[in-house]
Design an enzyme around this catalytic site. Structure first.
Site, PDB file in Angstrom:
ATOM      1  N   LYS A   1      59.865  21.130  29.333  1.00  0.00           N
ATOM      2  CA  LYS A   1      59.215  22.297  28.707  1.00  0.00           C
ATOM      3  C   LYS A   1      59.424  22.352  27.193  1.00  0.00           C
ATOM      4  O   LYS A   1      58.547  22.822  26.456  1.00  0.00           O
ATOM      5  CB  LYS A   1      59.690  23.593  29.368  1.00  0.00           C
TER       6      LYS A   1
ATOM      7  N   GLY B   1      59.981  30.414  34.982  1.00  0.00           N
ATOM      8  CA  GLY B   1      60.966  31.493  34.891  1.00  0.00           C
ATOM      9  C   GLY B   1      62.363  31.128  35.365  1.00  0.00           C
ATOM     10  O   GLY B   1      63.287  31.928  35.219  1.00  0.00           O
TER      11      GLY B   1
ATOM     12  N   ILE C   1      59.624  38.046  23.741  1.00  0.00           N
ATOM     13  CA  ILE C   1      58.426  38.881  23.592  1.00  0.00           C
ATOM     14  C   ILE C   1      58.551  40.011  24.607  1.00  0.00           C
ATOM     15  O   ILE C   1      58.589  39.762  25.819  1.00  0.00           O
ATOM     16  CB  ILE C   1      57.139  38.061  23.891  1.00  0.00           C
TER      17      ILE C   1
ATOM     18  N   GLU D   1      49.578  27.960  30.131  1.00  0.00           N
ATOM     19  CA  GLU D   1      50.081  29.330  30.254  1.00  0.00           C
ATOM     20  C   GLU D   1      50.436  29.900  28.890  1.00  0.00           C
ATOM     21  O   GLU D   1      51.078  29.219  28.086  1.00  0.00           O
ATOM     22  CB  GLU D   1      51.362  29.346  31.107  1.00  0.00           C
TER      23      GLU D   1
ATOM     24  N   GLU E   1      53.868  27.144  28.665  1.00  0.00           N
ATOM     25  CA  GLU E   1      54.027  25.976  29.544  1.00  0.00           C
ATOM     26  C   GLU E   1      52.665  25.438  29.936  1.00  0.00           C
ATOM     27  O   GLU E   1      51.687  26.169  29.920  1.00  0.00           O
ATOM     28  CB  GLU E   1      54.710  26.377  30.867  1.00  0.00           C
TER      29      GLU E   1
ATOM     30  N   ASN F   1      50.960  23.530  33.313  1.00  0.00           N
ATOM     31  CA  ASN F   1      51.130  23.059  34.686  1.00  0.00           C
ATOM     32  C   ASN F   1      50.104  21.982  34.973  1.00  0.00           C
ATOM     33  O   ASN F   1      48.911  22.180  34.744  1.00  0.00           O
ATOM     34  CB  ASN F   1      50.945  24.204  35.681  1.00  0.00           C
TER      35      ASN F   1
ATOM     36  N   ARG G   1      48.875  20.735  37.722  1.00  0.00           N
ATOM     37  CA  ARG G   1      48.468  20.751  39.141  1.00  0.00           C
ATOM     38  C   ARG G   1      47.361  21.790  39.341  1.00  0.00           C
ATOM     39  O   ARG G   1      47.077  22.577  38.450  1.00  0.00           O
ATOM     40  CB  ARG G   1      49.669  21.164  40.000  1.00  0.00           C
TER      41      ARG G   1
ATOM     42  N   VAL H   1      47.985  28.032  42.826  1.00  0.00           N
ATOM     43  CA  VAL H   1      47.718  28.953  43.938  1.00  0.00           C
ATOM     44  C   VAL H   1      46.509  29.837  43.603  1.00  0.00           C
ATOM     45  O   VAL H   1      45.631  30.070  44.435  1.00  0.00           O
ATOM     46  CB  VAL H   1      48.956  29.841  44.216  1.00  0.00           C
TER      47      VAL H   1
ATOM     48  N   ARG I   1      48.226  37.974  46.992  1.00  0.00           N
ATOM     49  CA  ARG I   1      48.998  37.033  47.820  1.00  0.00           C
ATOM     50  C   ARG I   1      49.628  37.777  48.985  1.00  0.00           C
ATOM     51  O   ARG I   1      50.394  38.735  48.783  1.00  0.00           O
ATOM     52  CB  ARG I   1      50.083  36.358  46.996  1.00  0.00           C
TER      53      ARG I   1
HETATM   54  C1  MV4 Z   1      59.134  34.896  28.285  1.00  0.00           C
HETATM   55  C2  MV4 Z   1      59.201  36.309  28.269  1.00  0.00           C
HETATM   56  C3  MV4 Z   1      59.469  36.905  27.057  1.00  0.00           C
HETATM   57  N1  MV4 Z   1      59.658  36.167  25.947  1.00  0.00           N
HETATM   58  N2  MV4 Z   1      59.336  34.202  27.144  1.00  0.00           N
HETATM   59  C4  MV4 Z   1      58.083  32.682  31.523  1.00  0.00           C
HETATM   60  C5  MV4 Z   1      57.703  32.228  32.861  1.00  0.00           C
HETATM   61  C6  MV4 Z   1      57.220  33.449  33.529  1.00  0.00           C
HETATM   62  N3  MV4 Z   1      57.265  33.372  34.950  1.00  0.00           N
HETATM   63  C7  MV4 Z   1      58.123  34.491  32.973  1.00  0.00           C
HETATM   64  N4  MV4 Z   1      58.307  34.117  31.632  1.00  0.00           N
HETATM   65  C8  MV4 Z   1      58.612  34.885  30.575  1.00  0.00           C
HETATM   66  N5  MV4 Z   1      58.851  34.212  29.404  1.00  0.00           N
HETATM   67  C9  MV4 Z   1      59.590  34.839  26.006  1.00  0.00           C
HETATM   68  N6  MV4 Z   1      59.794  34.135  24.886  1.00  0.00           N
HETATM   69  C10 MV4 Z   1      58.975  37.000  29.461  1.00  0.00           C
HETATM   70  C11 MV4 Z   1      58.682  36.303  30.615  1.00  0.00           C
HETATM   71  C12 MV4 Z   1      58.477  37.087  31.798  1.00  0.00           C
HETATM   72  C13 MV4 Z   1      57.175  37.460  32.199  1.00  0.00           C
HETATM   73  C14 MV4 Z   1      56.051  37.074  31.481  1.00  0.00           C
HETATM   74  C15 MV4 Z   1      54.778  37.463  31.890  1.00  0.00           C
HETATM   75  C16 MV4 Z   1      54.615  38.234  33.035  1.00  0.00           C
HETATM   76  C17 MV4 Z   1      55.706  38.620  33.771  1.00  0.00           C
HETATM   77  C18 MV4 Z   1      57.008  38.230  33.371  1.00  0.00           C
HETATM   78  C19 MV4 Z   1      58.113  38.636  34.109  1.00  0.00           C
HETATM   79  C20 MV4 Z   1      59.371  38.271  33.698  1.00  0.00           C
HETATM   80  C21 MV4 Z   1      59.546  37.496  32.552  1.00  0.00           C
END
Ligand code: MV4
Length: 450
Positions: free
Chosen positions: A116, A165, A203, A275, A288, A290, A292, A295, A336
């Site tokens: 990543k 995540g 963020i 993403e 990121e 992906n 593939r 879903v 889902r």
């Molecule tokens: C973040 C973030 C805040 N700041 N990165 C990345 C993978 C995704 N599943 C969650 N991720 C996040 N990356 C930075 N720099 C907050 C999340 C995040 C999130 C983002 C969008 C929608 C739901 C989320 C739930 C938890 C964390």
């Protein structure tokens, strides 16, 4: 064109791929574990090969067994679906060495996007906006402190080998960074065998919006419109929609242009998803890629009126992309349906489906491998069905979803259906005004008009 495709997966996605193969006149081979003897993918494929015991390490993840199954049945291509071996560069490489076309990107591409920190560097270098932070990995606590001071707290530490995540830590103040760095690095090492971390600005309350791309072997790359996947719980997406309620035509074009630029720069082949996080000022940042099919691909299919699995197969067979992107038509949601109990923290609820009735009618699609009396095995992920609805606009799609859920009957196990019905009554959701914290707050304002 391929003569026979082996599907290296199970569940709804295996069935989804078999359906498209049948429509294309391509023969199919299912592989199945002992626990999936009576699964629909096993029954609906032209041939089925048992590849091992229930434990996926010894079946759906066992590369030699899958390659052998392809060889004895004479399959000339393998579709990996999502999960399992879909983003395993070694598998893609072994397929190529065995003269079997892997329906997906090259091993190099999978490796580049699987790291990543490297993926982010690659995208940044070709002009795709990224979240401010470290250039590649952070090597020490001292370096992390230095960068965090420059960009300002809060910051996030993420595992280079993570994604989706896994292995993330928010750090609110400098005094917590040393401990967070050490624990996150240890966690990443034991989870992925790689302790490397990178750092970025945190963020707050972002939206998760992703762009579907598709590249062919002639260097053409197209993007379809975005999917909004902000409704997640513990990094598991629960509801996705397209188009996003916050994306204007201008933002769509900017995110689409950035995605094409990134995918073209790496010579991307096949289906991919880029993403982004979108902040409250509607700035977007790559997080990121992906490599593939995902879903949630059906929401893109519904508003573009195309079959993404068919596109994947055609480009893998060396054809040019023929179904070009259009302006999104109408609005689609995917819900889902997991075998989980939303009243008990979404704990798994495997077992026998005593009664099942799927909704139908105009604009309603159910992708599922479940049937009456089907026993959901406890060994795999809990997704048992996806309800996809299409409407002429968002409001129409919401009323159609409510109507479809009234028809949907699953007895014998707990599912996420009541959760979705609650969300559909929530004012913030209905207005499209939700963010990352939406699910956590749902319990507090679930009095329907909240
Ligand atoms: C973040 C973030 C805040 N700041 N990165 C990345 C993978 C995704 N599943 C969650 N991720 C996040 N990356 C930075 N720099 C907050 C999340 C995040 C999130 C983002 C969008 C929608 C739901 C989320 C739930 C938890 C964390």
């Amino acid at each position: 064109m391929f003569n026979k495709i082996l599907i290296a997966n199970r569940g709804e996605i295996a069935l989804r791929i078999i359906r498209t193969c049948k429509e294309l006149g391509i023969k199919t081979v299912a592989v199945y574990s002992v626990a999936d003897k009576d699964s629909l993918h096993t029954v609906f494929a032209d041939e089925a090969v048992c590849i091992g015991p229930a434990n996926s390490k010894e079946s759906y993840l066992k590369i030699p067994s899958i390659i052998s199954a392809a060889q004895v049945t004479g399959a000339d291509a393998i579709h990996p679906g999502y999960g399992f071996l879909a983003e395993n560069a070694d598998f893609s490489e072994i397929c190529a060495e065995s003269n079997i076309k892997f329906i997906g990107p090259s091993p190099d591409m999978i490796r580049k996007m699987g790291d990543k920190a490297l993926a982010k560097e690659t995208m940044k270098a070709c002009g795709v906006p990224v979240v401010p932070g470290s250039d590649g990995a952070v090597k020490s606590v001292a370096e992390a402190k230095k960068i965090a001071l420059e960009i300002g707290y809060p910051v996030m530490l993420k595992a280079s080998a993570g994604g989706g995540g896994k292995g993330m830590r928010i750090v609110w103040e400098e005094k917590y960074i040393e401990n967070a760095f050490k624990t996150a690095s240890n966690e990443a090492d034991s989870a992925f065998g790689n302790p490397e971390l990178y750092l970025e600005k945190y963020i707050e309350n972002p939206r998760h919006i992703e762009i579907q791309v598709m590249g062919d072997q002639f260097g053409n790359v197209y993007h379809y419109n975005e999917r909004d996947c902000t409704v997640q719980r513990r990094h598991q997406k629960l509801i996705e929609e397209s188009p996003s309620p916050v994306v204007s035509p201008e933002l769509r074009k900017a995110m689409g242009d950035a995605s094409i630029k990134g995918a073209k720069a790496v010579n991307y082949e096949g289906a991919g998803t880029i993403e982004y996080l979108v902040d409250k000022h509607l700035n977007f940042y790559f997080i990121e890629m992906n490599t593939r099919i995902q879903v949630e691909h059906p929401v893109t299919e519904m508003v573009n009126n195309l079959d993404l699995i068919k596109q994947q197969i055609l480009v893998a067979a060396g054809q040019k992309i023929a179904d070009l992107p259009k302006e999104p038509n109408g609005h689609a949601f995917e819900f889902r349906i997991n075998a989980e109990d939303p009243d008990f923290n979404f704990r798994p609820s495997p077992g026998k489906i005593e009664y099942l009735h799927f909704p139908g009618g105009f604009g309603v699609r159910v992708d599922s491998h479940a049937y009456n009396d089907y026993v959901i095995p406890p060994y795999y992920d809990s997704l048992i069905a996806k309800l996809i609805v299409w409407g002429t606009d968002r409001e129409h799609a919401i009323s159609r979803a409510k109507r479809a859920f009234e028809e949907f009957q699953i007895e014998g196990i707990k599912t996420t259906i009541p959760f979705h019905q609650l969300v559909l009554e929530n004012n913030k959701f209905v207005k499209g005004d939700y963010d990352t914290s939406f699910i956590d707050h749902l319990a507090l304002n679930n009095n329907s008009r909240g």
